[in-house]
Design a protein around this motif. Structure first.
Motif, mmCIF file in Angstrom:
data_model
loop_
_atom_site.group_PDB
_atom_site.id
_atom_site.type_symbol
_atom_site.label_atom_id
_atom_site.label_comp_id
_atom_site.label_asym_id
_atom_site.label_seq_id
_atom_site.Cartn_x
_atom_site.Cartn_y
_atom_site.Cartn_z
ATOM 1 N N THR A 348 0.915 -1.049 -0.207
ATOM 2 C CA THR A 348 0.146 0.011 -0.007
ATOM 3 C C THR A 348 1.113 1.513 0.041
ATOM 4 O O THR A 348 1.824 1.392 0.763
ATOM 5 N N THR A 350 0.794 5.689 -0.093
ATOM 6 C CA THR A 350 -0.201 6.975 0.033
ATOM 7 C C THR A 350 1.074 8.109 -0.149
ATOM 8 O O THR A 350 2.025 8.046 0.463
ATOM 9 N N TYR A 351 0.731 9.179 -1.012
ATOM 10 C CA TYR A 351 1.603 10.122 -1.285
ATOM 11 C C TYR A 351 1.497 11.000 -0.069
ATOM 12 O O TYR A 351 0.400 11.381 0.279
ATOM 13 N N ASN A 355 -1.933 13.167 0.149
ATOM 14 C CA ASN A 355 -2.674 11.994 0.902
ATOM 15 C C ASN A 355 -3.700 11.188 0.112
ATOM 16 O O ASN A 355 -4.536 10.706 0.581
ATOM 17 N N THR A 357 -3.986 7.792 -1.800
ATOM 18 C CA THR A 357 -3.720 6.350 -1.835
ATOM 19 C C THR A 357 -3.570 5.646 -3.170
ATOM 20 O O THR A 357 -4.659 5.402 -3.849
ATOM 21 N N ASN A 360 -3.301 0.214 -3.349
ATOM 22 C CA ASN A 360 -4.146 -0.354 -2.063
ATOM 23 C C ASN A 360 -3.978 -1.930 -1.806
ATOM 24 O O ASN A 360 -4.734 -2.758 -2.562
ATOM 25 N N SER A 396 4.312 2.522 1.942
ATOM 26 C CA SER A 396 3.570 2.921 3.369
ATOM 27 C C SER A 396 3.197 1.823 4.140
ATOM 28 O O SER A 396 3.397 1.616 5.141
#
Length: 583
Positions: A348, A350-351, A355, A357, A360, A396
């Protein structure tokens, strides 16, 4: 001055040269102090001749000797002043060089997220203008500071020894001058900062205007741009005029206070000579020379303070970036070979800046030498997979394995040197086409460069240019079309001959026939090489060993072209749509 403590390591590095420079500075100033006293002695010799205590021949002989001493002292002072600049100013250039390299090296360590948070213009300003302000502190400030200190320590005691009362009156205007110059320097500093900020705004505006000139012309925005530029130019004029008005006070004020000091010397000195308190009128001439020698050091106190203030502010801005920790760290020092196996385990991502994603909880495996294509709508996370493989970002959550080991256990340089990446928006440098391709391997021969250009189907285009491979490209490769830029970028990656190829929709700007020819060449070149292809076209993906379809960061389909074309879903629909468009 706590921010300037960062420079102490450079002072330690060049301590010997700085020490020599300081000693030379003191010697130069000592030699310059010889002239006033011998001017006094020369006038005393003339007075002795007028008073008939010296004959004409004796007076001439004495004067000639004094003149030789004055000339010799002046020459020696000039020589040591030259050597002073050659040592201290050179050291400041060495420190500037070292600091720029330190900042640039740190810039290269910082991750992509850092560059998304900061403007390129600001980064450039810190490595150029800010470091230049710091250089003024480590060079001119030290040199003139030592010069000023030496002059004060030597001249003021001499003046009080020779004529205490005259010295006291003579020095009255100098502290006033120093305070006024300091206040003016503060105002100049504030207004100079505004001018620099405006110049930054103007540079940004003009750069964007020149870069977007095609859009400006297409939409007929020339009058609007001219109006905005006129407003900026008016603002710039007013800002610069505010600075010029303050600057205009600097030298007139200095000359005024010099004149007042000289008036004190002449009036008080003349009165004391008449009253018999000083023995010779030559002392007045000597004091006038002392006053003029002290004036610039006194005035420079304010200037030095301003330099230190600016250097402190600039070093603080530099330190902010130097203290920035790279989010991607190379934790392995030894080289680690890469064969090309890649596995995503429940990844997963997320930048941080948005923010969003992008991926996933996805999992897939790519064997060494396999070709895998990633398809999906814009924003489905295809390019993010390539960035994670090159470790431009860290996940992440979840884990990325290369050759069965976590990607963090690989030497970062080894990992990236084993990857040939071709982005969709190909970046080319303002250099020759040959050197842009040679970026993939700086030791490649010209024949090797031509060979990869042929495989990228760009050789014929290059041969059509007047200077062929020596053609200088414009900024960001603007001389070439979009398709030509992509193919030159492909040639660059092929020249690198890596273990892993990452193609990020790099054929989007070429026609289908050229695409097919390039793909056939890539198939031959990439045998036994792990290849990841991101595309919106089925034609780029259908020959891959495996096709992975993404939607909103999740895998919705996975298989070969034949397998996915036999089931209803995104891939079959996309294939049929593109097939009908081609027909």
């Amino acid at each position: 001055m706590k921010e300037l403590k960062h420079l102490n390591k450079y002072f330690k590095k060049y301590w010997f040269k700085l020490l020599i420079g300081i000693i030379i500075t003191i010697i130069a100033r000592v030699f310059s102090l010889i002239m006033p006293s011998y001017v006094n002695k020369s006038i005393q010799a003339v007075e002795a001749f007028v008073g008939n205590t010296l004959s004409k021949g004796e007076a001439k002989e004495i004067l000639f000797g004094y003149i030789l001493i004055i000339i010799g002292a002046a020459l020696l002072s000039g020589l040591f002043t030259f050597l002073m600049r050659q040592t201290i100013i050179n050291v400041s250039r060495y420190i500037e060089y070292d600091l720029k390299n330190e900042v640039f090296d740190h810039y290269q360590l910082l991750s992509l997220s850092f560059y998304k948070r900061n403007r390129i213009g600001d980064l450039m300003n810190r490595i150029s203008e800010d470091i230049n302000q710091v250089r003024m502190y480590v060079g001119p400030a030290i040199m003139y500071g030592m010069n000023t200190l030496t002059m004060f320590v030597c001249i003021i005691p001499l003046m009080f020894i020779k004529a205490p009362t005259l010295a006291a009156y003579t020095l009255i205007p100098l502290p006033i001058l120093s305070v006024l110059i300091y206040q003016i320097s503060k105002i100049i500093h504030k207004r100079s900062t505004k001018v620099q900020e405006f110049l930054s705004t103007l540079s940004t505006f003009t750069q964007e205007s020149f870069s977007g000139v095609a859009v400006i012309k297409a939409y007929g925005l020339e009058p609007k741009i001219n109006t905005e530029l006129e407003a900026l130019a008016l603002e710039g004029k007013n800002t610069s005029m505010d600075l010029a008005k303050v600057n205009a006070w600097f030298f007139p004020l200095m000359i005024l206070l010099i004149g007042i000091s000289n008036v004190f010397v002449i009036y008080i000195g003349g009165k004391q000579y008449i009253d018999g308190e000083i023995a010779s009128i030559g002392i007045i001439a000597e004091f006038i020379l002392y006053v003029n020698m002290l004036t610039w050091p006194v005035a420079i106190v304010g200037w030095l303070t301003s330099i230190i203030q600016r250097a402190e502010a600039s070093q603080k801005r530099i330190n902010e970036f130097l203290l920035e920790e790279p989010s991607i760290k190379n934790e392995v020092t030894e080289p680690t070979p890469v064969t090309g196996g890649i596995e995503f385990k429940n990844v997963t991502f997320t930048y941080e800046d948005t923010n969003i994603t992008a991926l996933n909880n996805i999992s897939f495996t790519i064997k060494p030498g396999e070709t895998v294509a990633f398809l999906g709508k814009t924003g489905s996370g295809k390019s993010t997979i390539l960035d994670l493989v090159a470790r431009l970002y860290d996940t992440s959550s979840g884990q990325i394995l290369v050759d069965g080991k976590p990607v963090k256990e690989f030497n970062l340089d080894s990992l990236r040197s084993s990857i040939g990446a071709v982005p969709q928006d190909a970046f080319l440098f303002s250099d020759t086409i040959e050197n842009n391709i040679r970026f993939g391997d700086e030791h490649a021969s010209f024949d090797e460069i031509v060979n990869v250009a042929k495989k990228a189907v760009v050789h014929d285009n290059i041969e059509g240019f007047t200077k062929k491979y020596d053609t200088i490209l414009g900024e960001r490769g603007i001389t070439l079309s979009g398709g030509q830029k992509q193919r030159v970028s492909i040639a660059r990656a092929l020249l690198k001959d890596p273990q892993i190829y990452l193609f990020d929709d790099c054929l989007s700007a070429v026609d289908t026939e050229t695409e097919e020819e390039i793909l056939n060449n890539l198939k031959q070149v990439s045998q036994n090489k792990t290849t990841l292809i991101v595309s919106h076209r089925v034609s780029s993906a259908k020959n891959a060993d495996k096709i992975i379809v993404l939607e909103n960061g999740s895998i919705i389909q996975e298989g070969t072209h034949a397998q996915l074309n036999n089931i209803e879903g995104y891939y079959k629909e996309l294939y049929l749509n593109q097939l009908s468009e081609k027909e």
